[in-house]
Design an enzyme around this catalytic site. Structure first.
Site, PDB file in Angstrom:
ATOM      1  N   HIS A 136       3.488  -9.735   2.246  1.00  0.00           N
ATOM      2  CA  HIS A 136       2.099  -8.996   2.455  1.00  0.00           C
ATOM      3  C   HIS A 136       1.050  -9.957   2.659  1.00  0.00           C
ATOM      4  CE1 HIS A 136       3.978  -5.496   1.704  1.00  0.00           C
ATOM      5  NE2 HIS A 136       3.800  -5.088   0.620  1.00  0.00           N
TER       6      HIS A 136
ATOM      7  N   HIS B 128      -1.113   0.527   2.188  1.00  0.00           N
ATOM      8  CA  HIS B 128      -0.303   0.481   1.062  1.00  0.00           C
ATOM      9  C   HIS B 128      -0.726   1.424  -0.074  1.00  0.00           C
ATOM     10  CE1 HIS B 128       2.703  -1.307  -1.778  1.00  0.00           C
ATOM     11  NE2 HIS B 128       3.173  -2.053  -0.752  1.00  0.00           N
TER      12      HIS B 128
ATOM     13  N   GLU C 278       4.845   3.074   4.307  1.00  0.00           N
ATOM     14  CA  GLU C 278       4.138   1.942   4.984  1.00  0.00           C
ATOM     15  C   GLU C 278       4.572   2.075   6.637  1.00  0.00           C
ATOM     16  OE1 GLU C 278       4.195  -1.656   2.561  1.00  0.00           O
ATOM     17  OE2 GLU C 278       5.506  -0.036   1.325  1.00  0.00           O
TER      18      GLU C 278
END
Length: 381
Positions: free
Chosen positions: A135, A209, A346
């Site tokens: 991420h 997210h 996602e």
């Protein structure tokens, strides 16, 4: 349960849902105070912004990390409820948080060993998820202050966020100029439009997210939610949750969600992939027909009657069912988020794509432009 009608939320609200809009009953949701998000971080102003559409749906978003703090929609009885997990104060988001509601970049999901090569040059990223990069690194886009501007659009109220990631930030090459626009449309969708440009070849994979719970804001688990994903294949992973490179058929496996299925129906099956992810934490290869915005998934919660449809332009969908929530996160209104009390859908390109030439490319060059659009659309059944 039958498969939800394609494009229901985009083509127009159902008549029954529209009637509910005129007769809302307020829920007992926690009242998030704007002053709890009024901070200065590294010389940049952080605030909380509220979007409210013509039907009464409301989203609150902070420009710290582009986080969706709350998203309030009605149930089948017209009772408003918050459908995303999160916190009451900015201080909690700055602490140790599992990316609740955040914008993710430069690269959503995992990159094996934190390494990739561009034009023959190898780059080493922070290994912030065991031995892998996750991420965007230790200070990804979820931990920076975006510049914010509220907009009035024909579709509904919007918040435009911009951020420039400098060449070498988190050791990614190229200066990346990013724009994300959240619009709470009058067709009851939270639409997210992403754009980015670079001055050097680099890799980009932006996503969102939010942890969703359509029943009770995370007070109970999501195992009774019924999920549909339009995908005939998924990308199996190794023990480190890195794709093996195979595109495996979902037919005959616990990963087949082509028909709406309760998330808890097979999550504990004796399956190697489920053991690797401690449940669902995988990328589905979406059966998309073109490049336009298209329905790829739906989530239905029978008790509340809330239906969320997911539309995207992306080739993949990471479904994560909150396997690592463990009661250590005390959220909005004092709710303690236990195991599997929220789930993420996602929309993105595939994990570790820089190291898999056969996957859809995530490389962005100076003469190109990165774009992505996703919409989470709400109605009731």
């Amino acid at each position: 349960m039958t498969t939800p009608r394609v494009g229901l939320s985009v083509l127009g609200p159902a008549l029954a849902f529209a009637l509910l809009m005129s007769n809302y009953v307020c829920s007992s949701k926690a009242q998030i105070k704007p002053e709890a998000f009024h901070w200065t971080i590294d010389g940049s102003q952080v605030d909380l912004y509220t979007l409210k559409n013509s039907n009464g749906l409301e989203a609150t978003i902070t420009n710290y990390g582009g986080i969706v703090v709350s998203l309030t929609v009605p149930d089948k009885n017209g009772k408003l409820g918050d459908v995303v997990l999160g916190y009451d104060t900015l201080n909690d988001y700055i602490g140790n948080t599992p990316y609740f509601g955040a914008l993710i970049g430069r690269y959503g999901n995992r990159i094996a060993k934190g390494r990739f090569t561009v034009d023959g040059v190898e780059y080493q990223l922070a290994q912030n998820n065991d031995s892998n990069a996750l991420h965007g690194g230790r200070r990804g886009f979820d931990k920076v202050v975006w510049q914010a501007e509220k907009l009035d659009t024909p579709d509904g109220p919007a918040l435009k966020l911009t951020y420039t990631s400098k060449d070498g930030e988190e050791n990614y090459p190229g200066t990346l100029r990013c724009t994300v626009i959240y619009t709470l449309t009058n067709k009851n969708c939270l639409k997210i439009e992403y754009a980015a440009e670079t001055d050097k070849p680099t890799f980009v994979n932006l996503t969102h997210h939010s942890y969703f719970n359509l029943k009770d804001s995370g007070a109970s688990d999501i195992l009774g939610h019924e999920l549909m994903i339009k995908a005939s294949k998924f990308t199996p992973v190794d023990k480190g949750l890195i794709p093996t490179g195979e595109l495996r058929a979902v037919a005959g496996t616990p990963f087949d969600f082509n028909k709406p299925t309760a998330i808890g129906a097979r999550v504990e099956n004796d399956d190697e992939q489920l053991k690797f992810g401690k449940g669902y934490d995988h990328n589905w290869v979406l059966d998309r027909q073109g490049k336009e915005l298209e329905l790829v998934a739906s989530l239905y919660e029978p008790t509340s009657g809330r239906l969320m449809e997911v539309l995207t332009t992306e080739p993949g969908l990471q479904f994560y069912c909150g396997n690592f929530l463990d009661g250590t996160n005390k959220g909005k209104g004092g709710t303690v988020y236990q195991h599997r009390t929220g789930l993420c859908l996602e929309t993105q390109h595939f994990p570790d794509s820089p190291n898999h030439p056969d996957f859809p490319t995530t490389e962005l060059k100076p003469d190109g432009k990165y774009t992505q659009t996703t919409a989470y659309c709400f109605s009731t059944k």
